[in-house]
Design a protein around this motif. Structure first.
Motif, PDB file in Angstrom:
ATOM      1  N   LEU A 124       0.893  -1.262   0.145  1.00 54.91           N
ATOM      2  CA  LEU A 124       0.037  -0.042  -0.146  1.00 54.91           C
ATOM      3  C   LEU A 124       0.877   1.136   0.041  1.00 54.91           C
ATOM      4  CD1 LEU A 124      -2.551  -1.099   2.655  1.00 54.91           C
ATOM      5  CD2 LEU A 124      -2.984  -1.392  -0.021  1.00 54.91           C
ATOM      6  N   ASN A 125       1.179   1.705  -1.183  1.00 56.49           N
ATOM      7  CA  ASN A 125       2.248   2.757  -1.198  1.00 56.49           C
ATOM      8  C   ASN A 125       1.451   4.296  -0.977  1.00 56.49           C
ATOM      9  OD1 ASN A 125       3.675   4.873  -2.958  1.00 56.49           O
ATOM     10  ND2 ASN A 125       5.077   3.411  -2.809  1.00 56.49           N
ATOM     11  N   GLY A 126       2.150   4.967  -0.077  1.00 58.98           N
ATOM     12  CA  GLY A 126       1.485   6.222   0.345  1.00 58.98           C
ATOM     13  C   GLY A 126       1.331   7.148  -0.832  1.00 58.98           C
ATOM     14  N   ALA A 127       2.719   7.367  -1.568  1.00 55.89           N
ATOM     15  CA  ALA A 127       2.923   8.017  -2.551  1.00 55.89           C
ATOM     16  C   ALA A 127       1.925   7.937  -3.674  1.00 55.89           C
ATOM     17  CB  ALA A 127       4.292   8.205  -3.211  1.00 55.89           C
ATOM     18  N   ILE A 128       1.669   6.730  -4.000  1.00 55.38           N
ATOM     19  CA  ILE A 128       0.636   6.409  -5.310  1.00 55.38           C
ATOM     20  C   ILE A 128      -0.509   6.631  -4.808  1.00 55.38           C
ATOM     21  CG2 ILE A 128      -0.001   4.756  -6.775  1.00 55.38           C
ATOM     22  CD1 ILE A 128       2.475   3.216  -6.600  1.00 55.38           C
ATOM     23  N   LEU A 129      -1.053   6.170  -3.570  1.00 54.66           N
ATOM     24  CA  LEU A 129      -2.373   6.419  -2.965  1.00 54.66           C
ATOM     25  C   LEU A 129      -2.625   8.016  -2.901  1.00 54.66           C
ATOM     26  CD1 LEU A 129      -2.300   3.565  -0.353  1.00 54.66           C
ATOM     27  CD2 LEU A 129      -3.858   3.534  -2.578  1.00 54.66           C
ATOM     28  N   LYS A 175      -5.734  12.801  -4.622  1.00 55.34           N
ATOM     29  CA  LYS A 175      -5.726  14.073  -5.289  1.00 55.34           C
ATOM     30  C   LYS A 175      -5.687  14.330  -6.632  1.00 55.34           C
ATOM     31  CE  LYS A 175      -4.556  16.058  -1.213  1.00 55.34           C
ATOM     32  NZ  LYS A 175      -5.078  17.619  -0.714  1.00 55.34           N
ATOM     33  N   GLY A 176      -5.679  13.415  -7.419  1.00 55.17           N
ATOM     34  CA  GLY A 176      -5.866  13.468  -8.736  1.00 55.17           C
ATOM     35  C   GLY A 176      -4.489  13.905  -9.379  1.00 55.17           C
TER      36      GLY A 176
END
Length: 198
Positions: free
Chosen positions: A19-24, A29-30
């Protein structure tokens, strides 16, 4: 029983790590996928370059906690140190090779720090201070991560020596994930996050 618990924890931790924080955050945020922007690394440093310190902090905290949670839980249940090492490495592998994001993840630095949290605030403090000093002196986040990974097994050997081998394995994984950064550092092409000359 310990082998089965370790296996279950390791598999679960791998998916938690994925669960990657940056990608999520970018999806919420779009924003464009961080793997296609800046350094193309989906981690807090690249989010700092692309967006803001607040966004980078959110990513850092998320990745830190996902590293800490499985290890804390395993530690609480009395799973042996060597087995906890495999659980931590599984979490870091999930971050580096996220199954839900085409196996293209980050370098594992924040997640690795989270994995070290159960070893105590003295261990966490030493690693953070080492990272900050190297960044302050060099300006390179990647160099700071590499040197901190090298120093971490030394620190833990004095604080909780029973965890030295697991932390050494984790450090090797983080260093290997920085091979491309090492090449850029050697050729002078690595980008700084702090440039005191400006």
């Amino acid at each position: 029983m310990i082998i089965l618990a370790t296996l279950i924890f390791s598999i679960s931790s791998y998916f938690i790590g994925g669960l990657n924080g940056a990608i999520l955050l970018c999806k919420i945020k779009g924003w464009p996928d961080p793997r296609s922007q800046g350094s193309k690394n989906p981690g807090a440093t690249n989010i700092l370059r692309l967006h803001s310190a607040q966004a980078a902090s959110l990513v850092f905290i998320f990745d830190l906690l996902k590293g800490a949670f499985p290890v804390y839980f395993a530690y609480y249940l009395g799973i042996p140190p060597f087995a906890i090492g495999f659980i931590g490495i599984a979490t870091c592998l999930g971050h580096i090779f996220p199954p839900c994001f085409d196996f293209k993840g980050g370098k594992g630095v924040a997640t690795g720090l989270g994995i070290l949290l159960p070893l105590g605030m003295d261990m966490t403090g030493l690693t953070l201070i080492t990272w900050l000093i190297v960044v302050a002196l060099s300006g390179y986040a990647s160099l700071a991560a590499i040197i901190t990974a090298i120093a971490a097994p030394v620190f833990v050997n004095y604080i909780k020596p029973e965890f030295t081998l697991p932390v050494l394995m984790l450090s090797c994984l983080i260093i290997v994930s920085h091979i491309s950064n090492i090449r850029r550092l050697l050729t002078g092409n690595e980008k700084k996050i702090v440039n005191w000359k400006q």
